[in-house]
Design an enzyme around this catalytic site. Sequence first.
Site, short mmCIF file in Angstrom:
data_model
loop_
_atom_site.label_atom_id
_atom_site.label_comp_id
_atom_site.label_asym_id
_atom_site.label_seq_id
_atom_site.Cartn_x
_atom_site.Cartn_y
_atom_site.Cartn_z
N SER A 261 35.13 37.18 58.97
CA SER A 261 35.49 37.39 60.37
C SER A 261 36.56 38.46 60.50
O SER A 261 37.19 38.86 59.51
CB SER A 261 36.01 36.08 60.97
OG SER A 261 37.30 35.82 60.45
N LYS A 262 36.78 38.87 61.73
CA LYS A 262 37.80 39.87 61.98
C LYS A 262 39.18 39.33 61.57
O LYS A 262 40.03 40.07 61.11
CB LYS A 262 37.78 40.24 63.46
CG LYS A 262 38.82 41.27 63.84
CD LYS A 262 38.54 41.84 65.21
CE LYS A 262 39.80 42.07 66.02
NZ LYS A 262 40.96 42.54 65.30
#
Length: 519
Positions: A261-262
């Site tokens: 994920s970011k």
Amino acid sequence: MERKVRVRFAPSPTGPLHIGGVRTALYNYLFARQHGGDLIFRIEDTDSGRFVPGAEEYIIESFKWLGIKFDEGVSFGGNKGPYRQSERRDIYRRYVKQLLDEGHAYLAFDTPEELNAKRGEIENFQYDASTRMSMRNSLSMSKEEVDALLASGAQYVVRFKVTPGEDVHVDDIIRGDVTINSSIIDDKVLYKSADDLPTYHLANIVDDHLMEVTHVIRGEEWLPSAPLHVLLYRAFGWADTQPRFAHLPLLLKPVGNGKLSKRDGDKLGFPVFPLEWHDPVSGEVSSGYREKGYLPEAVVNFLALLGWNPGEGHDELMSLDEMVQLFDLSKCSKNGAKFDYVKAAWFNHQYLIRRDDEEWVPAFDKLLKEQGISATARQETEVVRMMKSKVIEYVDGENNKKKRNISFVSDLWPLTEFFFRAPVSFDREDKFVRKSWTESSADEMRRMADVLASVDDFTVEGVKPVVDAWVEQQGIKPWNAWRVCLVGKGQGPDMYELAAFLGKEETLRRMQYAIDTLC
Ligand code: GLU
């Protein structure tokens, strides 16, 4: 007849392109090139609520930077367009009608409130063969009722009529046969009258068919949709030309479990987007590989190996053309691939050191300008030549001191500042300074400065023989003290090279300054 290979990359413009999407596009590219086929760029923008301005342009620019070329599609042209789904409403309407006319789909008038009420009433409610007759739709209501509703302008959706109790097979190039029973598939919404747009499922199938797509290569997150897609192809009568599926493994977090994920990127300091992204609504800026100083070849090479490898005996470093030769879709891994960002930096190092010194200059020059320093391209090239193979120290995510090669042009700055800025203070606590600057240093440096002052040709060739001879005759080792004078610490290139770079005047000035300060 063998069909020409045609694949597509079909992002939804809902924000910046995630690095996993880049890998999907890359695998499509490799597969298309390998088979002399076409790669199509389609924009799946039927979910108007999630449309983000600028996302489409961002995606196109990303591929341009990466060197991944499309043959047709949005911004590339082609004769199977339009390639933006929001411009294909007429086409979808026709195919929705076909399914309705042939009894594969029906109109449903249930309001969101009614659906919610049902969900409250029946545990794990699913709109399917077991429940559809208790809902308000064209199967459960009379023709008169339906016509009256339509005449009154009531909104409706079109749902796919899934026949239960049948095993649906998805023949996946990577995963083999994936079978699920149609009873667990709900009567998916294919079209909404409210915005006169199809949903992803319908648009995706219709477009893949009309664009003559032969292989659907996409992320694993789409695997659950595949059985429904198989049923749709069949309902349309297109089973014979249904594309083959290949669902790629997930990209996983570098540490721990789960999808990359970011947040992982933010925490560990690596980008998850190809280019920097400025969110048009929140104003938030997310870092990108390009702006971080990655070379596109390195990103492409590194991504290609997340889920596939060329096998024993093949170098990991591969150009796009080499990858086209070696790529094998059927040998992609089923298991998720851990995102190894340290390896990404290693790849960048490999590509960076293969570039000519002059090619480092634009980025290095930008870096220096940010520090308020202007230097000539020749000086910058010289510094790159002297310093590019040095090792830098860094602290990893777990606070361990580590060493690594220069991976980015920006790594040069802490290693090269002294070329452009003379030391102003000396850290006497520093081990190197303490050991190198002894009682006799000031005197030795004074005498060495006299020798240097007498040299006219202040190049390595001019200085080295004179100083070497003097050192020999004196029986001293002035190198570390000299380094303290010119660098201020135990870093830097060969001293003769450094002196030649600085020139006679600056070299003598720095020596005098150190003598005065450290004496
Ligand atoms: N529009 C989907 C996406 O955003 C495409 C999925 C597919 O390739 O079928 O990834």
